[in-house]
Design an enzyme around this catalytic site. Structure first.
Site, PDB file in Angstrom:
ATOM      1  N   GLU A 118     -10.051  -8.700   6.649  1.00  0.00           N
ATOM      2  CA  GLU A 118     -11.324  -8.389   5.983  1.00  0.00           C
ATOM      3  C   GLU A 118     -11.611  -6.893   5.888  1.00  0.00           C
ATOM      4  O   GLU A 118     -12.559  -6.485   5.238  1.00  0.00           O
ATOM      5  CB  GLU A 118     -12.456  -9.198   6.631  1.00  0.00           C
ATOM      6  CG  GLU A 118     -12.041 -10.666   6.636  1.00  0.00           C
ATOM      7  CD  GLU A 118     -13.150 -11.685   6.699  1.00  0.00           C
ATOM      8  OE1 GLU A 118     -14.309 -11.314   6.492  1.00  0.00           O
ATOM      9  OE2 GLU A 118     -12.825 -12.860   6.941  1.00  0.00           O
TER      10      GLU A 118
ATOM     11  N   HIS B 209       0.856  -1.199   0.000  1.00  0.00           N
ATOM     12  CA  HIS B 209       0.000   0.000   0.000  1.00  0.00           C
ATOM     13  C   HIS B 209       0.892   1.249   0.000  1.00  0.00           C
ATOM     14  O   HIS B 209       1.860   1.309   0.767  1.00  0.00           O
ATOM     15  CB  HIS B 209      -0.910  -0.015   1.232  1.00  0.00           C
ATOM     16  CG  HIS B 209      -1.821   1.167   1.270  1.00  0.00           C
ATOM     17  ND1 HIS B 209      -2.950   1.256   0.483  1.00  0.00           N
ATOM     18  CD2 HIS B 209      -1.751   2.338   1.955  1.00  0.00           C
ATOM     19  CE1 HIS B 209      -3.535   2.422   0.700  1.00  0.00           C
ATOM     20  NE2 HIS B 209      -2.827   3.095   1.586  1.00  0.00           N
TER      21      HIS B 209
HETATM   22  C1  GRF Z   1       1.244   0.656  -6.078  1.00  0.00           C
HETATM   23  O1  GRF Z   1       1.411   2.022  -5.842  1.00  0.00           O
HETATM   24  C2  GRF Z   1       0.743  -0.063  -4.856  1.00  0.00           C
HETATM   25  O2  GRF Z   1       1.162   0.518  -3.672  1.00  0.00           O
HETATM   26  C3  GRF Z   1      -0.742   0.067  -4.994  1.00  0.00           C
HETATM   27  O3  GRF Z   1      -0.985  -0.039  -6.381  1.00  0.00           O
HETATM   28  C4  GRF Z   1       0.165   0.383  -7.112  1.00  0.00           C
HETATM   29  C5  GRF Z   1       0.531  -0.722  -8.067  1.00  0.00           C
HETATM   30  O4  GRF Z   1       1.532  -0.346  -8.934  1.00  0.00           O
HETATM   31  N1  GRF Z   1      -1.415  -0.940  -4.195  1.00  0.00           N
HETATM   32  P1  GRF Z   1       2.141  -1.358 -10.007  1.00  0.00           P
HETATM   33  O5  GRF Z   1       0.987  -1.842 -10.867  1.00  0.00           O
HETATM   34  O6  GRF Z   1       2.805  -2.477  -9.267  1.00  0.00           O
HETATM   35  O7  GRF Z   1       3.109  -0.532 -10.784  1.00  0.00           O
END
Ligand code: GRF
Length: 204
Positions: free
Chosen positions: A144, A111
C-alpha cells in the site's frame, strides 16, 4: 496456463519485452489482458497487434490514482480475464484498496532505481541529480506504500560522467527488459516466497 494482466500508461517497452520472451518460449505465461488509463498508450497498440485484449478504462477525476468506482472496473476486468498476477509496467497511478482486496500479494511493479533509493517519479533523474555512481531497476511486490513492497529482483546500472537523463533512462530500461520477464517467470513457476520483507527465490 498461468495468466498475467499488464497495466501500462505509456510507451509499453516492458510489455513488448514480456511479449518477446513469451514468443521466444522462455516465458510460459499467457497475457490475459492489457489495461490502460491512457487511450493513447502505445502499449494498447502493441497488445492489439499481438492479438491480446487491450482495453482503455476511464480513470476518473483524480490524477494520481483511480477513482474508486473506476478501480473496481479494472479489478473486475482482470478477474474476467482470469488474471492471476497483475504486472504494472509504467502504470502511472497508485494502486488502492480495490486491487488489494482481490490481488493482495499478486501485484508486481518495475521501478527505475535501486529501491529503496529514489522512490516516486523520474527516478533516473533523481539518481543523476543526487550524484550516485550506480543506479538500476527493481522488480518488487506492490504494497500500500509507494515503491515500498518486498524486492524480487534488481539489476545495477553504472552512472557515467556524460550521462543525460535520457541516456541513463535508456540503459536502465535495457535492464528492465531483462529482469521483468525473469521475475514473472519465477512467480509463474511458483519459485518465489515472501518472508516478511525478504523475497526468497527457490533456484532448484
Ligand atoms: C519504466 O521506466 C518503468 O521502470 C517505470 O515506467 C517506465 C515504463 O516504461 N515504472 P515502458 O512504458 O514500459 O516503456
Amino acid at each position: 496456463m498461468f495468466t498475467i494482466g499488464v497495466l501500462a500508461s505509456g510507451k509499453g517497452s516492458n510489455l513488448q519485452a514480456i511479449i518477446n520472451q513469451i514468443e521466444s518460449g522462455f516465458l510460459k505465461v499467457k497475457i490475459g489482458v492489457v489495461l490502460s488509463d491512457n487511450p493513447q498508450s502505445y502499449a494498447l497498440e502493441i497488445a492489439r497487434s499481438h492479438g491480446i485484449s487491450a482495453i482503455f478504462i476511464e480513470p476518473g477525476k483524480y490524477k494520481t490514482f483511480l477513482q474508486p468506482e473506476q478501480e473496481v472496473k479494472y479489478v473486475k476486468c482482470l478477474e474476467e480475464h482470469n488474471v492471476e498476477l497483475v504486472c504494472l509496467a509504467g502504470f502511472m497511478r497508485v494502486i488502492k484498496k480495490n486491487f488489494f482486496n482481490s490481488y493482495s500479494g499478486r501485484i508486481i511493479n518495475i521501478h527505475p532505481s535501486l529501491l529503496p533509493s529514489f522512490r516516486g517519479l523520474e527516478a533516473w533523474k533523481q539518481a543523476l541529480q543526487y550524484g550516485v555512481k550506480f543506479t538500476g531497476c527493481t522488480v518488487h511486490f506492490v504494497d500500500e506504500g509507494i515503491d515500498t513492497g518486498p524486492i524480487i529482483l534488481q539489476a545495477v546500472v553504472p552512472v557515467l560522467d556524460n550521462d543525460t537523463p535520457e541516456t541513463l533512462h535508456q540503459r536502465i530500461q535495457e535492464k528492465e527488459h531483462i529482469i521483468y520477464p525473469i521475475a514473472i517467470k519465477l512467480i509463474a513457476e511458483g519459485k518465489v516466497k515472501i518472508e516478511g520483507r525478504r523475497v526468497i527465490i527457490d533456484e532448484d
